[in-house]
Design a protein around this motif. Structure first.
Motif, PDB file in Angstrom:
ATOM      1  N   VAL A 299       0.861  -1.184   0.000  1.00 32.85           N
ATOM      2  CA  VAL A 299       0.000   0.000   0.000  1.00 32.85           C
ATOM      3  C   VAL A 299       0.896   1.232   0.000  1.00 32.85           C
ATOM      4  O   VAL A 299       1.919   1.272   0.684  1.00 32.85           O
ATOM      5  CB  VAL A 299      -0.923  -0.011   1.234  1.00 32.85           C
ATOM      6  N   LEU A 300       0.494   2.240  -0.760  1.00 28.35           N
ATOM      7  CA  LEU A 300       1.277   3.471  -0.849  1.00 28.35           C
ATOM      8  C   LEU A 300       0.844   4.478   0.216  1.00 28.35           C
ATOM      9  O   LEU A 300      -0.283   4.416   0.710  1.00 28.35           O
ATOM     10  CB  LEU A 300       1.107   4.092  -2.232  1.00 28.35           C
ATOM     11  N   PRO A 301       1.714   5.417   0.564  1.00 28.69           N
ATOM     12  CA  PRO A 301       1.317   6.474   1.502  1.00 28.69           C
ATOM     13  C   PRO A 301       0.084   7.220   1.002  1.00 28.69           C
ATOM     14  O   PRO A 301       0.009   7.621  -0.162  1.00 28.69           O
ATOM     15  CB  PRO A 301       2.549   7.384   1.540  1.00 28.69           C
ATOM     16  N   GLY A 302      -0.902   7.377   1.886  1.00 25.33           N
ATOM     17  CA  GLY A 302      -2.126   8.083   1.545  1.00 25.33           C
ATOM     18  C   GLY A 302      -3.191   7.237   0.878  1.00 25.33           C
ATOM     19  O   GLY A 302      -4.317   7.703   0.673  1.00 25.33           O
ATOM     20  N   VAL A 339       6.990   2.018   5.510  1.00 28.91           N
ATOM     21  CA  VAL A 339       5.951   1.864   4.491  1.00 28.91           C
ATOM     22  C   VAL A 339       4.626   1.541   5.192  1.00 28.91           C
ATOM     23  O   VAL A 339       4.613   0.865   6.226  1.00 28.91           O
ATOM     24  CB  VAL A 339       6.348   0.750   3.493  1.00 28.91           C
ATOM     25  N   PRO A 340       3.487   2.017   4.654  1.00 27.56           N
ATOM     26  CA  PRO A 340       2.198   1.754   5.301  1.00 27.56           C
ATOM     27  C   PRO A 340       1.857   0.264   5.382  1.00 27.56           C
ATOM     28  O   PRO A 340       2.368  -0.559   4.606  1.00 27.56           O
ATOM     29  CB  PRO A 340       1.188   2.483   4.392  1.00 27.56           C
ATOM     30  N   VAL A 341       0.971  -0.060   6.310  1.00 31.81           N
ATOM     31  CA  VAL A 341       0.471  -1.428   6.475  1.00 31.81           C
ATOM     32  C   VAL A 341      -0.124  -1.917   5.159  1.00 31.81           C
ATOM     33  O   VAL A 341      -0.829  -1.197   4.456  1.00 31.81           O
ATOM     34  CB  VAL A 341      -0.580  -1.476   7.601  1.00 31.81           C
ATOM     35  N   SER A 342       0.162  -3.166   4.830  1.00 29.23           N
ATOM     36  CA  SER A 342      -0.245  -3.767   3.560  1.00 29.23           C
ATOM     37  C   SER A 342      -1.754  -4.029   3.504  1.00 29.23           C
ATOM     38  O   SER A 342      -2.444  -4.092   4.521  1.00 29.23           O
ATOM     39  CB  SER A 342       0.494  -5.087   3.351  1.00 29.23           C
ATOM     40  N   HIS A 343      -2.252  -4.217   2.295  1.00 28.75           N
ATOM     41  CA  HIS A 343      -3.600  -4.733   2.025  1.00 28.75           C
ATOM     42  C   HIS A 343      -3.565  -6.246   2.232  1.00 28.75           C
ATOM     43  O   HIS A 343      -2.638  -6.906   1.796  1.00 28.75           O
ATOM     44  CB  HIS A 343      -3.964  -4.423   0.567  1.00 28.75           C
ATOM     45  N   PRO A 344      -4.545  -6.855   2.923  1.00 25.15           N
ATOM     46  CA  PRO A 344      -5.745  -6.280   3.498  1.00 25.15           C
ATOM     47  C   PRO A 344      -5.646  -5.973   4.994  1.00 25.15           C
ATOM     48  O   PRO A 344      -6.645  -5.615   5.602  1.00 25.15           O
ATOM     49  CB  PRO A 344      -6.771  -7.384   3.261  1.00 25.15           C
TER      50      PRO A 344
END
Length: 454
Positions: A299-302, A339-344
């Motif tokens: 997942v990307l920032p934002g 880096v942001p937390v991944s999907h899902p």
């Protein structure tokens, strides 16, 4: 910017998709939603998961159906043209029983974050920042910094000093993960609980699991449940491994739980949202109270979380099933990159798990809760040098990742469910309330280190 061959992102930095779509329906009005799909986009002849054995299709059936609705979840996986998807999106604006439409993503096992060769640059970060730096250089840099920290702050390495070979404590009887989570001293064993692990499958011949209750199903076309990768067998071992394996140390948490193996990732470690949702649907229909998923997509920032998976997480909780997922291994904390937390796992109603080192400091690869709209870390667990089962003849392996932290929490959830009778949101609350608070930001570890009940 180039991308890794294992990256779930295209060269444009957008998520890799399959061409199919996920359609979120109102669970109280699934038939109305199907009629809206027909009226808006001409989608007819939708198959129902309830019509298949175990309330879920096989991998072959999943691949052959153009339109399939998972009745337990209220989600349809549909093959359609972009124009049909646009028409359905328009229907969501008119207040129909179609709530959301999303492209189906490619999802992969969250792998050991220390591959050979070069480390890939996350999409959105300059290629020259990381991608051209050899792993050997990064290892040398990391080791030099760790050596300096250990000299200046010797108390920080006390937890690591008790470890022997293979991630076990010095006497060789248990792994460090079972030690610091207090799973090894808990009076509970997961008895009567069903734990589903959705991953690359399981080695059904592993000698440490002889006599255990194991139910299994493959959602990958052309592949049996038998694990040709190792990732799934390792995760199942941590969550549900034996109390008395033939060869010590003990590595499993909920050793008396019933094991549900959902092969939703191929032997190469890849899959798609449709297979993941099929596995969740099967686990809920089978009465599994805990669903462990060491898989994801970056997942990307934002970037917002998936509305489909968020609703699936909520619906699972209402049914008494807690979904626990890996936060992801995309960070380079030694370079200041989180880096942001991944999907899902970034969905608020899916529990996101970060990884800790044996000294209870952050694993450098562990993603963090930096996106505002969801994407928080809920708990942390052992995720570095984790020893567990592996397909025969190798039998055991020691690897690292948030993938390894996640099944620790899944096993601990089974112990708490046995101890208290808690299910769904109540079980979530039990896990977070009993966590050991750490002197680390909640952005990184949530409520802290997950703990077993006494």
């Amino acid at each position: 910017m180039t991308t890794s061959g294992n990256s779930p992102y295209s060269s444009s930095g957008q998520p890799e998709t399959t061409g199919r779509y996920l359609v979120l329906l109102d669970t109280d009005n699934i038939d109305d939603g199907l009629r809206a799909m027909d009226d808006s986009a001409g989608i007819r002849h939708v198959a129902h998961s309830a019509d298949f054995r175990d309330h879920s299709p096989s991998g072959e059936q999943l691949a052959s159906e153009d339109s399939l609705v998972f009745d337990e979840l209220g989600v349809a996986v549909v093959t359609m043209e972009p124009g049909q998807a646009q028409a359905l999106n328009a229907a969501t604006m008119r207040g129909s029983s179609v709530i959301a439409v999303e492209p189906e993503r490619v999802v992969r096992a969250i792998e050991d974050p220390d591959p050979d060769g070069y480390l890939p640059a996350p999409p959105g970060f300059a290629e020259t920042d990381i991608i051209t730096i050899p792993v050997d250089y990064l290892k040398g840099y990391r080791d030099a910094v760790n050596h300096l920290v250990d000299r200046l702050l010797p108390k920080e390495q006390e937890a690591e000093s008790v470890l022997g070979r293979g991630g076990a404590v010095a006497d060789g009887s248990i792994t460090w993960g079972l030690d610091v989570t207090k799973a090894s001293t808990s009076q509970y064993s997961g008895l009567g609980l069903k734990v589903a692990v959705l991953d690359t499958g399981f080695d059904l011949t592993h000698p440490d699991f002889v006599g255990r209750a194991v139910s299994s199903k493959s959602f990958i076309e052309g592949e049996e449940v038998q694990d040709g990768n190792g990732h799934g067998t390792h995760c199942i071992g941590t969550a549900c491994g034996s109390k008395l394996p033939e060869i010590l140390p003990r590595y499993g948490v909920a050793y008396n739980s019933e094991i549900y193996v959902g092969k939703v990732l191929s032997n190469e470690g890849s899959g798609a949202d449709g297979g993941i949702l099929a596995g969740i649907n099967w686990a809920i229909a089978s009465g599994c109270q805990i669903i462990s998923m060491s898989l994801g997509a970056m997942v990307l920032p934002g970037q917002n979380h998936s509305a489909v998976y968020e609703n699936v997480g909520r619906r699972a909780l209402r049914r008494g099933s807690l979904i626990i997922a890996a936060a992801g291994n995309d960070s380079f904390r030694q370079f200041g990159v989180i880096v942001p937390v991944s999907h899902p796992a970034n969905c608020p109603s899916i529990m996101a798990i970060a990884a800790l080192r044996p000294n209870l400091k952050m694993a450098p690869f562990s993603n963090g809760g930096i996106n505002r709209n969801g994407g928080q870390i809920d708990l942390a667990a052992p995720g570095v040098d984790v020893y567990s089962s592996w397909p025969m003849p190798t039998r055991y392996s020691t690897i690292s990742g948030t993938s390894m932290a996640t099944p620790h929490v899944a096993g601990l959830a089974a112990l708490h469910a046995e101890a208290t009778g808690a299910r769904g949101r109540e079980l979530w609350a039990q896990l977070t309330q009993r966590a050991w608070r750490l002197s680390l930001p909640s952005r990184d570890v949530g409520s802290g280190l997950a703990q077993a009940p006494d």
